[in-house]
Design a protein around this motif. Structure first.
Motif, PDB file in Angstrom:
ATOM      1  N   ARG A  34      11.373   4.633  -0.615  1.00 20.59           N
ATOM      2  CA  ARG A  34      12.088   3.808  -1.552  1.00 20.59           C
ATOM      3  C   ARG A  34      11.365   2.722  -2.255  1.00 20.59           C
ATOM      4  NH1 ARG A  34      15.593   1.664   3.556  1.00 20.59           N
ATOM      5  NH2 ARG A  34      13.381   1.676   4.263  1.00 20.59           N
ATOM      6  N   ILE A  35       9.954   2.334  -1.851  1.00 24.03           N
ATOM      7  CA  ILE A  35       9.306   1.228  -2.601  1.00 24.03           C
ATOM      8  C   ILE A  35       7.717   1.720  -2.432  1.00 24.03           C
ATOM      9  CG2 ILE A  35      10.858  -0.668  -2.270  1.00 24.03           C
ATOM     10  CD1 ILE A  35       9.209  -1.129   0.156  1.00 24.03           C
ATOM     11  N   PRO A  36       7.546   3.003  -3.024  1.00 24.52           N
ATOM     12  CA  PRO A  36       6.134   3.571  -3.083  1.00 24.52           C
ATOM     13  C   PRO A  36       4.999   2.679  -3.706  1.00 24.52           C
ATOM     14  CG  PRO A  36       7.504   5.258  -3.903  1.00 24.52           C
ATOM     15  CD  PRO A  36       8.287   3.636  -3.875  1.00 24.52           C
ATOM     16  N   TYR A  37       5.528   1.887  -4.338  1.00 24.48           N
ATOM     17  CA  TYR A  37       4.533   0.739  -4.993  1.00 24.48           C
ATOM     18  C   TYR A  37       4.426  -0.476  -3.936  1.00 24.48           C
ATOM     19  CZ  TYR A  37       2.551  -2.926  -8.072  1.00 24.48           C
ATOM     20  OH  TYR A  37       1.643  -4.032  -8.410  1.00 24.48           O
ATOM     21  N   SER A  38       5.444  -1.209  -3.697  1.00 30.28           N
ATOM     22  CA  SER A  38       5.369  -2.386  -3.138  1.00 30.28           C
ATOM     23  C   SER A  38       4.888  -1.925  -1.371  1.00 30.28           C
ATOM     24  CB  SER A  38       6.794  -3.118  -2.824  1.00 30.28           C
ATOM     25  OG  SER A  38       7.081  -3.125  -4.190  1.00 30.28           O
ATOM     26  N   SER A  39       5.022  -0.779  -1.049  1.00 24.46           N
ATOM     27  CA  SER A  39       4.488  -0.701   0.379  1.00 24.46           C
ATOM     28  C   SER A  39       3.251  -0.284   0.491  1.00 24.46           C
ATOM     29  CB  SER A  39       5.559   0.298   0.990  1.00 24.46           C
ATOM     30  OG  SER A  39       5.477   1.506   0.381  1.00 24.46           O
ATOM     31  N   ARG A  40       2.507  -0.125  -0.867  1.00 25.23           N
ATOM     32  CA  ARG A  40       1.169   0.199  -0.668  1.00 25.23           C
ATOM     33  C   ARG A  40       0.388  -1.118  -0.444  1.00 25.23           C
ATOM     34  NH1 ARG A  40      -1.321   4.171  -4.804  1.00 25.23           N
ATOM     35  NH2 ARG A  40      -2.505   5.234  -2.925  1.00 25.23           N
ATOM     36  N   ASN A  41      -0.905  -0.800   0.390  1.00 26.68           N
ATOM     37  CA  ASN A  41      -1.771  -1.944   0.174  1.00 26.68           C
ATOM     38  C   ASN A  41      -2.595  -2.402  -1.137  1.00 26.68           C
ATOM     39  OD1 ASN A  41      -4.840  -2.579   0.890  1.00 26.68           O
ATOM     40  ND2 ASN A  41      -3.744  -3.674   2.398  1.00 26.68           N
ATOM     41  N   PRO A  42      -2.714  -3.205  -1.761  1.00 29.78           N
ATOM     42  CA  PRO A  42      -3.288  -3.536  -2.915  1.00 29.78           C
ATOM     43  C   PRO A  42      -4.800  -2.940  -2.932  1.00 29.78           C
ATOM     44  CG  PRO A  42      -3.005  -5.794  -1.642  1.00 29.78           C
ATOM     45  CD  PRO A  42      -2.290  -4.534  -0.881  1.00 29.78           C
ATOM     46  N   MET A  43      -5.421  -3.163  -1.839  1.00 32.84           N
ATOM     47  CA  MET A  43      -6.872  -2.653  -1.552  1.00 32.84           C
ATOM     48  C   MET A  43      -7.065  -1.227  -1.141  1.00 32.84           C
ATOM     49  SD  MET A  43      -8.386  -6.410  -0.362  1.00 32.84           S
ATOM     50  CE  MET A  43      -9.959  -6.007  -0.169  1.00 32.84           C
ATOM     51  N   ILE A  44      -6.059  -0.534  -0.977  1.00 33.08           N
ATOM     52  CA  ILE A  44      -6.041   0.759  -0.297  1.00 33.08           C
ATOM     53  C   ILE A  44      -7.240   1.589  -0.933  1.00 33.08           C
ATOM     54  CG2 ILE A  44      -4.267   1.898  -1.983  1.00 33.08           C
ATOM     55  CD1 ILE A  44      -4.784   2.476   1.755  1.00 33.08           C
TER      56      ILE A  44
END
Ligand code: GTP
Length: 286
Positions: A34-44
């Motif tokens: 539902r939030i594939p951007y917001s639930s990703r870690n920024p440094m992944i």
């Protein structure tokens, strides 16, 4: 589950994940469909650099299928394999294992070419932010309930492997990552989908965010669910109508906005407002 990340926590979480990565062949990066951007870690990208990776869009049963397809296409364009899954569904586990085999084929072929005979199972690690479904997925893959240990500061637990058939095994504790905190909308999206501890939240604030989003992106669903005739009114008016319809009153007979807000969020999270995705690839600047 809490989300309280401080620089020290972040550095430690990164170190712990980096340690685990040394042991594995392939990363299962779990995000919320539902939030594939917001639930990703920024440094992944930096954290998993060099390891084959599948992005698993989990809770796809709650997400808008059209937008999920857009996200899969988006990840494809980035050269990242992605799959839509529901961690409760047994059938989806086969897709995950097949993807892991595909991604590690070359490495294992090289090992065989070097004459390493008893090729071992493919080793995988699940990583993701809190509440994204890591334990559910581990249990589903293991086909039994594995105790939830997580990573506690100062506690070194021995790593053990969960066998999934002959050819695949999974590290029994997931890698926990922190979400993004750089944008107010990201915070709201994490909160409305349930990634942030409830007692830290203001439900009315979240319900206002939800209603505004639904008015913009899913107006018919909102009107149908709460029998609303029009949406171009003040938000407080919508609260009144929804609260009255659903019997959320205070003792004097006035609409109870806290109860109404909770009801809206519950409906959203349980899928009663339909399958909803809060962000599209086109919305984000990457
Ligand atoms: N509808 C739906 N719910 C899911 C799915 N996967 C997990 N959940 C639910 O999401 C909630 C969180 O799942 P967990 O497996 O505890 O998540 P986690 O990532 O291990 O959470 P932390 O321990 O906080 O890091 C639970 O209520 C699960 O039942 C899914 O694919 N669909």
């Amino acid at each position: 589950m809490t989300i309280q990340w401080f620089p020290g926590h972040m550095a430690k979480a990164k170190r712990q994940v980096t340690e685990k990565l040394k042991l594995i062949d392939v990363v299962l990066e779990l995000v919320d469909a539902r939030i594939p951007y917001s639930s990703r870690n920024p440094m992944i990208d930096e954290i998993v650099s060099g390891k084959p990776r599948v992005v698993l869009l989990n809770k796809a049963d709650l997400a808008d299928p059209v937008k999920t397809d857009d996200w899969i296409a988006y990840f494809n364009e980035q050269g990242i394999l992605s799959l839509a899954i529901n961690a409760h569904q047994k059938d989806d586990m086969k897709k995950i294992i097949a993807a892991c085999k595909e991604l590690t084929e070359e490495k294992f072929a090289k090992m065989r070419a070097k004459g390493i005979k008893n090729t071992r199972a493919i080793r995988a690690l699940i990583i993701g932010i809190p509440n994204v479904g890591k334990s559910t997925l581990i249990n589903r893959l293991a086909n039994k309930t594995i105790a939830k240990t997580g990573d506690r500061p100062g506690v070194t637990t021995a790593q053990s492997w969960i066998k999934v058939g002959k050819e695949f095994e999974l590290l029994d504790t997931p890698g926990i990552l922190w979400p993004k905190f750089d944008d107010e909308n990201v915070g709201y999206r994490l909160a409305v989908t349930g990634a942030i501890k409830e007692n830290l939240l203001d439900f009315q604030d979240l319900a206002v965010f939800t209603l505004k989003f639904l008015i913009k992106e899913y107006p018919e669903r909102l009107m149908e669910r709460y029998q609303l005739e029009k949406l171009d009114v003040e938000i407080v008016e919508l609260f009144d109508q929804i609260g009255k319809l659903r019997g959320c009153f205070m003792s004097g007979g006035l609409v109870d906005y806290d109860k109404t807000a909770e009801l809206i969020l519950r409906d959203l999270r349980s899928g009663k407002l339909g399958r909803i995705t809060f962000e599209k690839p086109a919305d984000i600047l990457l």
